[in-house]
Design an enzyme around this catalytic site. Structure first.
Site, PDB file in Angstrom:
ATOM      1  N   LYS A 255     -42.551  -4.863 -17.075  1.00 33.41           N
ATOM      2  CA  LYS A 255     -41.628  -5.786 -16.391  1.00 33.41           C
ATOM      3  C   LYS A 255     -41.341  -6.957 -17.316  1.00 33.41           C
ATOM      4  O   LYS A 255     -42.259  -7.672 -17.716  1.00 33.41           O
ATOM      5  CB  LYS A 255     -42.257  -6.267 -15.073  1.00 33.41           C
ATOM      6  CG  LYS A 255     -41.476  -7.406 -14.389  1.00 33.41           C
ATOM      7  CD  LYS A 255     -42.101  -7.821 -13.054  1.00 33.41           C
ATOM      8  CE  LYS A 255     -41.404  -9.066 -12.481  1.00 33.41           C
ATOM      9  NZ  LYS A 255     -41.989  -9.532 -11.211  1.00 33.41           N
ATOM     10  N   ASP A 260     -38.159 -15.938 -13.529  1.00 38.01           N
ATOM     11  CA  ASP A 260     -37.965 -15.494 -12.155  1.00 38.01           C
ATOM     12  C   ASP A 260     -37.874 -16.720 -11.247  1.00 38.01           C
ATOM     13  O   ASP A 260     -38.897 -17.263 -10.823  1.00 38.01           O
ATOM     14  CB  ASP A 260     -39.142 -14.585 -11.738  1.00 38.01           C
ATOM     15  CG  ASP A 260     -39.048 -14.163 -10.280  1.00 38.01           C
ATOM     16  OD1 ASP A 260     -37.966 -14.318  -9.675  1.00 38.01           O
ATOM     17  OD2 ASP A 260     -40.071 -13.660  -9.756  1.00 38.01           O
ATOM     18  N   LYS A 267     -37.673 -19.732  -5.213  1.00 38.04           N
ATOM     19  CA  LYS A 267     -39.082 -20.116  -5.142  1.00 38.04           C
ATOM     20  C   LYS A 267     -39.187 -21.629  -4.974  1.00 38.04           C
ATOM     21  O   LYS A 267     -38.295 -22.361  -5.397  1.00 38.04           O
ATOM     22  CB  LYS A 267     -39.784 -19.725  -6.447  1.00 38.04           C
ATOM     23  CG  LYS A 267     -40.013 -18.233  -6.594  1.00 38.04           C
ATOM     24  CD  LYS A 267     -40.808 -17.930  -7.849  1.00 38.04           C
ATOM     25  CE  LYS A 267     -41.028 -16.440  -8.022  1.00 38.04           C
ATOM     26  NZ  LYS A 267     -41.886 -15.832  -6.986  1.00 38.04           N
ATOM     27  N   ASP A 278     -43.187 -14.184 -16.373  1.00 42.20           N
ATOM     28  CA  ASP A 278     -42.906 -12.964 -15.626  1.00 42.20           C
ATOM     29  C   ASP A 278     -42.450 -11.814 -16.539  1.00 42.20           C
ATOM     30  O   ASP A 278     -42.091 -10.742 -16.070  1.00 42.20           O
ATOM     31  CB  ASP A 278     -41.846 -13.268 -14.549  1.00 42.20           C
ATOM     32  CG  ASP A 278     -42.016 -12.438 -13.294  1.00 42.20           C
ATOM     33  OD1 ASP A 278     -43.103 -11.852 -13.110  1.00 42.20           O
ATOM     34  OD2 ASP A 278     -41.056 -12.364 -12.504  1.00 42.20           O
ATOM     35  N   ASP A 337     -36.368 -12.211  -4.340  1.00 39.30           N
ATOM     36  CA  ASP A 337     -37.537 -12.567  -5.148  1.00 39.30           C
ATOM     37  C   ASP A 337     -38.447 -11.362  -5.401  1.00 39.30           C
ATOM     38  O   ASP A 337     -39.371 -11.435  -6.205  1.00 39.30           O
ATOM     39  CB  ASP A 337     -38.305 -13.694  -4.451  1.00 39.30           C
ATOM     40  CG  ASP A 337     -39.264 -14.405  -5.395  1.00 39.30           C
ATOM     41  OD1 ASP A 337     -39.171 -14.176  -6.624  1.00 39.30           O
ATOM     42  OD2 ASP A 337     -40.102 -15.187  -4.902  1.00 39.30           O
ATOM     43  N   GLU A 339     -37.841  -8.898  -7.170  1.00 35.07           N
ATOM     44  CA  GLU A 339     -36.902  -8.360  -8.157  1.00 35.07           C
ATOM     45  C   GLU A 339     -37.571  -7.422  -9.148  1.00 35.07           C
ATOM     46  O   GLU A 339     -36.920  -6.530  -9.692  1.00 35.07           O
ATOM     47  CB  GLU A 339     -36.198  -9.512  -8.899  1.00 35.07           C
ATOM     48  CG  GLU A 339     -36.964 -10.132 -10.080  1.00 35.07           C
ATOM     49  CD  GLU A 339     -38.310 -10.716  -9.715  1.00 35.07           C
ATOM     50  OE1 GLU A 339     -38.489 -11.145  -8.561  1.00 35.07           O
ATOM     51  OE2 GLU A 339     -39.217 -10.741 -10.582  1.00 35.07           O
ATOM     52  N   ARG A 341     -39.707  -5.028  -8.821  1.00 34.38           N
ATOM     53  CA  ARG A 341     -39.718  -3.611  -8.423  1.00 34.38           C
ATOM     54  C   ARG A 341     -38.322  -3.005  -8.537  1.00 34.38           C
ATOM     55  O   ARG A 341     -38.194  -1.801  -8.759  1.00 34.38           O
ATOM     56  CB  ARG A 341     -40.324  -3.482  -7.011  1.00 34.38           C
ATOM     57  CG  ARG A 341     -39.540  -4.132  -5.934  1.00 34.38           C
ATOM     58  CD  ARG A 341     -40.380  -4.368  -4.676  1.00 34.38           C
ATOM     59  NE  ARG A 341     -41.289  -5.505  -4.809  1.00 34.38           N
ATOM     60  CZ  ARG A 341     -42.082  -5.939  -3.839  1.00 34.38           C
ATOM     61  NH1 ARG A 341     -42.100  -5.322  -2.673  1.00 34.38           N
ATOM     62  NH2 ARG A 341     -42.868  -6.966  -4.016  1.00 34.38           N
TER      63      ARG A 341
HETATM   64  N1  BES Z   1     -43.046 -12.538 -10.322  1.00 32.61           N
HETATM   65  C1  BES Z   1     -43.396 -12.604  -8.962  1.00 32.61           C
HETATM   66  C2  BES Z   1     -44.885 -12.375  -8.716  1.00 32.61           C
HETATM   67  C3  BES Z   1     -45.817 -13.421  -9.255  1.00 32.61           C
HETATM   68  C4  BES Z   1     -46.278 -14.422  -8.417  1.00 32.61           C
HETATM   69  C5  BES Z   1     -46.288 -13.368 -10.551  1.00 32.61           C
HETATM   70  C6  BES Z   1     -47.157 -15.369  -8.902  1.00 32.61           C
HETATM   71  C7  BES Z   1     -47.163 -14.313 -11.027  1.00 32.61           C
HETATM   72  C8  BES Z   1     -47.609 -15.318 -10.210  1.00 32.61           C
HETATM   73  C9  BES Z   1     -42.614 -11.575  -8.158  1.00 32.61           C
HETATM   74  O1  BES Z   1     -41.357 -11.291  -8.639  1.00 32.61           O
HETATM   75  C10 BES Z   1     -42.446 -12.146  -6.786  1.00 32.61           C
HETATM   76  O2  BES Z   1     -41.768 -13.129  -6.667  1.00 32.61           O
HETATM   77  N2  BES Z   1     -43.052 -11.516  -5.799  1.00 32.61           N
HETATM   78  C11 BES Z   1     -42.972 -11.984  -4.464  1.00 32.61           C
HETATM   79  C12 BES Z   1     -42.776 -10.787  -3.580  1.00 32.61           C
HETATM   80  C13 BES Z   1     -42.395 -11.121  -2.191  1.00 32.61           C
HETATM   81  C14 BES Z   1     -41.002 -11.720  -2.128  1.00 32.61           C
HETATM   82  C15 BES Z   1     -42.449  -9.863  -1.358  1.00 32.61           C
HETATM   83  C16 BES Z   1     -44.289 -12.688  -4.150  1.00 32.61           C
HETATM   84  O3  BES Z   1     -45.331 -12.270  -4.623  1.00 32.61           O
HETATM   85  O4  BES Z   1     -44.234 -13.698  -3.446  1.00 32.61           O
HETATM   86 ZN    ZN Z   2     -41.027 -11.626 -10.619  1.00 38.45          ZN
HETATM   87 MN    MN Z   3     -39.901 -12.662  -7.861  1.00 38.60          MN
END
Ligand code: BES
Ligand code: ZN
Ligand code: MN
Length: 496
Positions: A255, A260, A267, A278, A337, A339, A341
């Site tokens: 990834k 992000d 966020k 990310d 968010d 994204e 996947r």
């Molecule tokens: N890049 C983030 C995950 C992440 C969070 C990485 C904290 C490192 C530290 C990912 O793209 C994300 O935003 N995931 C969301 C998913 C949710 C919207 C279902 C998350 O984990 O909040």
């Molecule tokens: Zn992300």
């Molecule tokens: Mn995200």
């Protein structure tokens, strides 16, 4: 440049740090060495101080020799039956964190060597090199380098030298990842990441780049949907390192979100800056290929990364949008968010179509939920293959990068059912966020391939020092993949 030397004798006089690494029975070794260098009287009191030589126990003090202060570090290596590469690498890290003066010349002596055990000096030096990394590019006051020279006293010079030469190339890959991830997103943008991948060409790695047009042709609408809100380009980059096609074909997928923001599902400000990291999955793939090529390892590997920025603009994708992935599956984008996947859906499918690998391992900072589940210690492991998990766990134990398997179970599948499309990109909010993310990816993986998804969202960084890294990035994954590809994965499974 740090000079690492293995020799039968060490130049104690010119060193300013003396390290004695002793196993739990090593009290007499310590007092004998101190006596040799400093004379009986001083050593007596000190050796009493060093009663305990349990693993990781460190004593640090200064003594005067020839009118100059010498820093003495005594490090307990514990019990011989627990000796391993990982234990000595970590001990090297602990020792390095004890060194306060800059430009140090370090002498290491140990009673832990024996003909049939591990090349402990190479491991100690490797751990010191890993721990020694820091990033001061943007500081006006540069952090002075701690190490100038490491001199290791050993009876097995060539053995240690050969092993260390290999480990140094792994350290190089880890440091590459740390550098790429620490760079801010205004520097490490998709074009810069592409440049990093292209730098592998000079090591004999074949690079293929898909730009927007190519991706449109392939129908990579899940990935392209994420890229819509950004002014920066998006890429899929494939990197082939194939020196032995008789070995199992492995695809490493990463990834590569250079930033992000969350997209329209923005966020919160607090912590958003961390999302420059990310792209760690992509960096781990690049770092691993670099170490393999530097070692001229026998391997049959392709790395494929999706490089995108998740931003906001008038053309950004919206919650509720439906995209048709390259595989033909329709996805409801319930949350912009989630994204990673979406990007991986198309990268995984492209990898299967183009390379048909036997083994697929993806690295992704996929979910915040993995930190809730496992903290910074274990990365989340999800897989369709018990055999692959066993093999990965072997490498995890050897290098000390820990994995914990979580269920990739169909009973969570209902959670990502969509009213309007085949699937949606987030669960219905009943927890298990890392599992539903992994299950989403499974839709885009060849069921005939052995596949593992490694969620490194929490292991890629820590807000405190770790054994082999300072506060900040860790480079988790390179050492694991290097060991897996070089020593574990084989047609019939098991260690080579
Ligand atoms: N890049 C983030 C995950 C992440 C969070 C990485 C904290 C490192 C530290 C990912 O793209 C994300 O935003 N995931 C969301 C998913 C949710 C919207 C279902 C998350 O984990 O909040
Ligand atoms: Zn992300
Ligand atoms: Mn995200």
């Amino acid at each position: 440049m740090i000079d690492v030397v293995f020799s039968v004798d060490v130049d104690f006089k010119s060193a300013n740090v003396l390290v004695l690494v002793a196993d739990e029975t090593g009290k007499s070794f310590v007092s004998e060495k101190l006596k040799m260098f400093f004379g009986t009287e001083i050593s007596k009191g000190i050796s009493e101080e060093c009663e305990e030589l349990t693993y990781g126990k460190i004593k640090n003090f200064n003594l005067v020799f020839d009118g100059k202060i010498k820093n003495i570090i005594i490090a307990g290596a514990g019990s011989r039956n627990k000796f391993s590469r990982s234990s000595f690498e970590k001990l090297g890290g602990y020792i390095l964190s004890q060194i306060k003066s800059s430009e140090s010349k370090v002498c290491i002596l140990s009673n832990c060597e024996s003909a049939d055990n591990e090349p402990i000096m190479a491991y100690l030096a490797s751990g010191m090199m890993l721990k020694n990394w820091s990033f001061d590019k943007y500081k006006s006051d540069k952090v002075p380098a701690k190490l100038k020279k490491i001199e290791c006293k050993t009876g097995y010079i060539q053995f240690n030298k050969d092993v260390f030469d290999g480990l140094l190339k792994i350290v190089d890959g880890v440091h590459t990842v740390r550098e790429m991830v620490t760079e801010p997103a205004n520097v490490m943008d998709p074009d810069k990441l592409l440049e990093e991948a292209k730098a592998l060409k000079k090591l004999g790695i074949k690079i293929t780049v898909l730009d927007k047009k190519d991706m449109e042709k392939q129908g990579m609408n899940a990935l392209l949907g994420v890229a819509k809100g950004s002014d920066k380009p998006a890429y899929v980059i494939a990197m082939e390192y194939k020196t032995d096609e008789t070995r199992p074909s492995v695809a490493l997928v990463g990834k590569g979100l250079t930033f992000d923001s969350g997209g329209l599902c923005l966020k919160p400000a607090k912590g958003m800056g961390e999302m420059k990291g990310d792209m760690t999955g992509a960096a781990v793939v690049i770092g691993t290929l670099k170490t393999l090529a530097l070692q001229q390892a026998k391997a049959n590997v392709v790395g494929v990364i999706g490089v995108v920025e998740n931003m906001i603009s008038g053309s950004a994708q919206k919650p509720g949008d439906v995209v048709v992935a390259m595989s033909g599956k329709t996805i409801e984008v319930d949350n912009t968010d989630a994204e990673g996947r979406l990007v991986l859906a198309d990268v995984l499918w492209y990898t299967k179509q183009k390379y048909a690998p036997e083994i697929v391992i993806d690295f992704a900072t996929l979910t915040g939920a993995i930190q809730v589940a496992l903290g910074h210690e274990f990365a989340g492991l999800f897989s369709n293959s018990d055999a692959l998990c066993d093999d990965l766990q072997k490498s995890a134990t050897v290098v000390g990068e820990k994995l914990w398997r979580l269920p990739l179970h169909s009973s969570y599948e209902d959670d990502i059912k969509s009213d309007i499309a085949d699937i949606k990109n987030v669960g219905s909010g009943r927890g298990a966020g890392s599992i539903t993310a992994a299950l989403f990816l499974k839709h885009f993986v060849d069921p005939g391939a052995r596949w593992a998804h490694i969620d490194i969202a929490a292991t890629e960084w820590d807000n405190k020092d770790r054994a082999l890294s300072q506060k900040g990035v860790t480079g988790f994954g390179v050492r694991l993949m290097n060991d897996f590809i070089c020593n574990v994965c084989s047609k019939n499974g098991g260690r080579k």
